[in-house]
Design a protein around this motif. Structure first.
Motif, PDB file in Angstrom:
ATOM      1  N   PRO A  35      36.026  39.125  40.793  1.00  0.00           N
ATOM      2  CA  PRO A  35      37.278  38.833  40.071  1.00  0.00           C
ATOM      3  C   PRO A  35      38.517  39.342  40.783  1.00  0.00           C
ATOM      4  O   PRO A  35      39.566  38.693  40.768  1.00  0.00           O
ATOM      5  CB  PRO A  35      37.080  39.540  38.721  1.00  0.00           C
ATOM      6  N   ASN A  36      38.407  40.498  41.429  1.00  0.00           N
ATOM      7  CA  ASN A  36      39.581  41.097  42.067  1.00  0.00           C
ATOM      8  C   ASN A  36      39.971  40.378  43.349  1.00  0.00           C
ATOM      9  O   ASN A  36      41.154  40.105  43.583  1.00  0.00           O
ATOM     10  CB  ASN A  36      39.316  42.581  42.355  1.00  0.00           C
ATOM     11  N   GLU A  42      38.851  31.235  45.246  1.00  0.00           N
ATOM     12  CA  GLU A  42      37.420  31.088  44.977  1.00  0.00           C
ATOM     13  C   GLU A  42      36.650  30.758  46.243  1.00  0.00           C
ATOM     14  O   GLU A  42      35.530  31.233  46.445  1.00  0.00           O
ATOM     15  CB  GLU A  42      37.214  29.992  43.932  1.00  0.00           C
ATOM     16  N   ALA A  43      37.241  29.936  47.124  1.00  0.00           N
ATOM     17  CA  ALA A  43      36.536  29.510  48.330  1.00  0.00           C
ATOM     18  C   ALA A  43      36.251  30.678  49.272  1.00  0.00           C
ATOM     19  O   ALA A  43      35.144  30.813  49.800  1.00  0.00           O
ATOM     20  CB  ALA A  43      37.348  28.434  49.051  1.00  0.00           C
ATOM     21  N   LEU A  61      26.743  45.215  40.767  1.00  0.00           N
ATOM     22  CA  LEU A  61      27.954  45.869  40.273  1.00  0.00           C
ATOM     23  C   LEU A  61      29.114  45.712  41.263  1.00  0.00           C
ATOM     24  O   LEU A  61      30.246  45.423  40.876  1.00  0.00           O
ATOM     25  CB  LEU A  61      27.685  47.350  40.016  1.00  0.00           C
ATOM     26  N   ILE A  62      28.818  45.911  42.535  1.00  0.00           N
ATOM     27  CA  ILE A  62      29.873  45.810  43.547  1.00  0.00           C
ATOM     28  C   ILE A  62      30.362  44.375  43.680  1.00  0.00           C
ATOM     29  O   ILE A  62      31.563  44.113  43.703  1.00  0.00           O
ATOM     30  CB  ILE A  62      29.368  46.344  44.904  1.00  0.00           C
ATOM     31  N   ARG A  63      29.414  43.434  43.735  1.00  0.00           N
ATOM     32  CA  ARG A  63      29.824  42.033  43.915  1.00  0.00           C
ATOM     33  C   ARG A  63      30.508  41.481  42.664  1.00  0.00           C
ATOM     34  O   ARG A  63      31.618  40.952  42.734  1.00  0.00           O
ATOM     35  CB  ARG A  63      28.613  41.161  44.257  1.00  0.00           C
ATOM     36  N   ASN A  64      29.834  41.568  41.524  1.00  0.00           N
ATOM     37  CA  ASN A  64      30.329  40.896  40.314  1.00  0.00           C
ATOM     38  C   ASN A  64      31.530  41.581  39.676  1.00  0.00           C
ATOM     39  O   ASN A  64      32.268  40.938  38.926  1.00  0.00           O
ATOM     40  CB  ASN A  64      29.213  40.798  39.275  1.00  0.00           C
ATOM     41  N   HIS A  65      31.724  42.870  39.969  1.00  0.00           N
ATOM     42  CA  HIS A  65      32.799  43.577  39.285  1.00  0.00           C
ATOM     43  C   HIS A  65      33.887  44.100  40.230  1.00  0.00           C
ATOM     44  O   HIS A  65      35.078  43.967  39.929  1.00  0.00           O
ATOM     45  CB  HIS A  65      32.221  44.717  38.452  1.00  0.00           C
ATOM     46  N   PRO A 111      43.929  43.309  41.457  1.00  0.00           N
ATOM     47  CA  PRO A 111      44.085  41.901  41.845  1.00  0.00           C
ATOM     48  C   PRO A 111      45.530  41.519  42.152  1.00  0.00           C
ATOM     49  O   PRO A 111      45.783  40.406  42.620  1.00  0.00           O
ATOM     50  CB  PRO A 111      43.571  41.146  40.615  1.00  0.00           C
ATOM     51  N   THR A 112      46.481  42.415  41.902  1.00  0.00           N
ATOM     52  CA  THR A 112      47.888  42.107  42.168  1.00  0.00           C
ATOM     53  C   THR A 112      48.501  43.058  43.192  1.00  0.00           C
ATOM     54  O   THR A 112      49.724  43.249  43.224  1.00  0.00           O
ATOM     55  CB  THR A 112      48.717  42.134  40.865  1.00  0.00           C
ATOM     56  N   ALA A 113      47.648  43.653  44.027  1.00  0.00           N
ATOM     57  CA  ALA A 113      48.167  44.488  45.110  1.00  0.00           C
ATOM     58  C   ALA A 113      48.772  43.585  46.191  1.00  0.00           C
ATOM     59  O   ALA A 113      48.446  42.403  46.283  1.00  0.00           O
ATOM     60  CB  ALA A 113      47.050  45.349  45.695  1.00  0.00           C
TER      61      ALA A 113
END
Length: 619
Positions: free
Chosen positions: A115-116, A154-155, A107-111, A15-17
């Protein structure tokens, strides 16, 4: 075991790339593509999985029709022996294919994605925005800017994933439905075709309205957030001026404006759903009537009727879901478009591509024919054709009334703004030709507007030099006469001393304590050039006298610019430069300027208790 699988998907992306191109583009499509393109592989897999899942769901009415046909044509006791393979295939689809497909998609969507991607958008947006010029932040609410960054993550994530979940899923489902119904009877496609046409018209009318009103709501929410945060940030001013009623109205007006846009959006929803209820009723009744008529006339078998009617019911149920998700997508579109206007603004204060770090060997600071105005195109300049050279190790004092350009000269040297004419050089290097970070690293600044981060005292002090040891940090605090004060601090969470948090902008410390922490921070930084902008203005005389000794030690071997209205604090400088309307009107030592009987001597005579009487000086 399953937790390991989840962990794999959780850490598939960072998430910080940072993207190769750090500038988010303008334009809605380009802006969204900039972020989701970094998750291309995950989204491509999602498209495939959702398509498989949609086909599996579309097969359910077909299975119902097949079972009804088996019951109608097979004698009791023979259904498993005659149709065993077909029934097994149904079981495989229902029990294995469909759950496995949706599990992988989850799994692909939620994880891997949610969040990423959400936080990567926030991180990369913040990374870009925080590098905007000082003017960018001066012209906006901090709360408004931060709200746009937070909501953009989020949008975009929600809008793109919902588009796959709804639009892509529905497209695949409708294609399968059309193929199946066409094989049963082409007549069954007529109500489907009419329904799709009217549904498309409804969609094309309502969705742009939803996007527009959502954009208005997003801006209204940002303004509302900005005003609320502004109230909290300046709560002392609000309370001391007894202006709560005025402030209530100021915030209430933004809430009223936000509510107006909200009501417009809700009105669109009401009309949209009312029309959809009628449209769906017509679809179910027409397909059911055609299917039963076909069976009644001997054209359709019972299995075909059992297939057609569930398809109609599924399309009816799905249409409301699609419209709800579609409206949500277009609400996100409005939010993204609104956020993009702030986030994707190009950087103005850029380092040149070939810029290198500033190398300070002597510490000479030169203003060469510098002109600057905060408002380009306006008559007159804050700084006009200004020339000044501060020799290596020289200590000068800038004197002048408020608005004469003293702090502006400092901000130009720090490259908070770029000069409009002329140049500023440090050891012969134009500050526009070297990196901004290296320029600011070479200058230690203590200003009268001391601002501390809402972090621990330790973190605030080491902002001057992150590599400093605790011993060096405490030595700087002792030199600034603030070590004992720090040891007595306790925050609401029980952190003590150097681990205690100081509150937003350092509000838990007195003005003098904040000033001493700021001085300690610059002592720790130990930069070759030093700027003291009313550095001791918030201190009482006894503490100031004690710190003045440390500042004298700090100034040794450094090039120093000191600004003070209290002239006694800079009288001992090597040279005093008197400014008036952005120009030098006098310069010399304290004794020379007093002897000349000019502007400085007049200001000195007007001192009252060691402070400059600005009103009298302006006469």
């Amino acid at each position: 075991m399953f937790n390991r699988v989840i962990d794999f998907f959780d850490h598939f992306y960072s998430p910080t790339a940072l993207a190769k191109d750090r500038q988010p583009p303008m334009g809605l499509a380009a802006f969204v593509k900039y972020f989701i393109g970094q998750f291309k592989a995950a989204f491509m897999v999602r498209l495939g999985l959702v398509a498989i899942g949609s086909v599996a769901d579309a097969l359910m009415p077909v299975f119902v029709g097949l079972v009804v046909g088996m019951l109608a044509t097979t004698a009791p006791g023979q259904i498993f022996s005659v149709h065993g393979q077909t029934l097994l295939l149904m079981v495989v689809v229902v029990v294995l294919v469909r759950p496995t497909t949706f599990l992988l998609d989850t799994l692909i969507r939620n994880h891997a994605i949610v969040p990423n991607l959400t936080n990567l958008i926030r991180w990369q947006s913040h990374y870009h925005v925080v590098r905007q010029s000082w003017t960018f932040f001066q012209n906006d609410f901090a709360g408004r800017i931060s709200n746009k960054i937070i909501q953009a993550g989020e949008a975009i994530e929600t809008g793109v994933n919902l588009a796959i979940d709804a639009a892509w899923y529905a497209l695949v489902f409708v294609v399968v439905a059309v193929i199946v119904l066409a094989q049963l009877d082409l007549v069954l496609l007529v109500p489907i075709g009419v329904w799709l046409l009217l549904y498309a018209i409804l969609f094309s009318i309502t969705m742009p309205l939803i996007a527009r009103y959502s954009e208005e709501m997003s801006e209204g929410k940002s303004v509302m957030t900005g005003r609320i945060v502004d109230s909290y940030t300046n709560i002392q001013t609000i309370k001391t001026f007894s202006s709560s009623q005025h402030e209530d109205r100021y915030v209430a007006d933004s809430i009223d404006e936000y509510t107006v846009s909200f009501r417009k959006l809700m009105r669109v929803f009401t009309y949209m759903w009312s029309f959809l209820f009628l449209l769906n009723a017509g679809l179910v009744v027409s397909i059911t009537w055609l299917a039963l008529s076909g069976w009644n006339n001997g054209v359709l078998a019972a299995a075909a009727v059992a297939t057609a009617i569930p398809f109609a019911l599924q399309i009816m149920n799905m249409s409301g879901w699609i419209l709800e998700i579609g409206s949500s997508i277009f609400r996100q579109v409005g939010t993204v478009r609104d956020s993009m206007e702030t986030i994707a603004q190009p950087l103005i204060m850029l380092d040149k591509p070939e810029a290198k770090d500033l190398v300070v060997s002597r510490g000479e600071l030169t203003y060469d024919n510098v002109s600057f105005n905060y408002w380009r195109g306006k008559q007159g300049s804050v700084i006009d054709a200004f020339n000044l050279t501060v020799a290596p190790g020289e200590k000068i004092g800038l004197v002048g009334r408020s608005g004469s350009g003293k702090s502006t000269l400092v901000n130009l040297a720090l490259r908070m703004f770029d000069v409009q004419d002329g140049s500023i050089r440090i050891d012969g290097q134009d500050v526009r030709d070297v990196t901004q970070e290296s320029v600011r690293a070479a200058i230690g600044l203590v200003s009268q507007d001391t601002s501390l981060l809402h972090r621990s005292v330790r973190e605030n002090l080491k902002y001057g030099r992150q590599s400093a040891t605790d011993e060096e940090m405490m030595r700087a605090a002792e030199q600034a006469r603030v070590h004992d004060v720090i040891l007595g601090l306790v925050d609401p969470k029980g952190n003590r001393g150097y681990d205690a948090h100081v509150g937003e902008r350092g509000v838990k410390l007195s003005g003098g304590q904040r000033q001493r922490v700021a001085i300690a921070r610059v002592l720790l930084k130990n930069a070759p050039l030093l700027v003291l902008d009313e550095a001791t203005s918030a201190l009482d005389s006894e503490v100031e006298a004690a710190i003045q000794e440390q500042l004298t030690t700090l100034m040794q071997g450094k090039t120093v610019i000191a600004i003070a209205h209290r002239l006694s604090t800079i009288a001992a400088m090597d040279r005093l430069v008197v400014l008036e309307q952005g120009k030098i009107v006098e310069e010399g030592t304290h004794a020379q300027l007093l002897a000349s009987g000019g502007h400085y001597a007049h200001l000195w005579e007007r001192q009252s208790g060691g402070f400059l009487d600005l009103d009298a000086a302006a006469e």
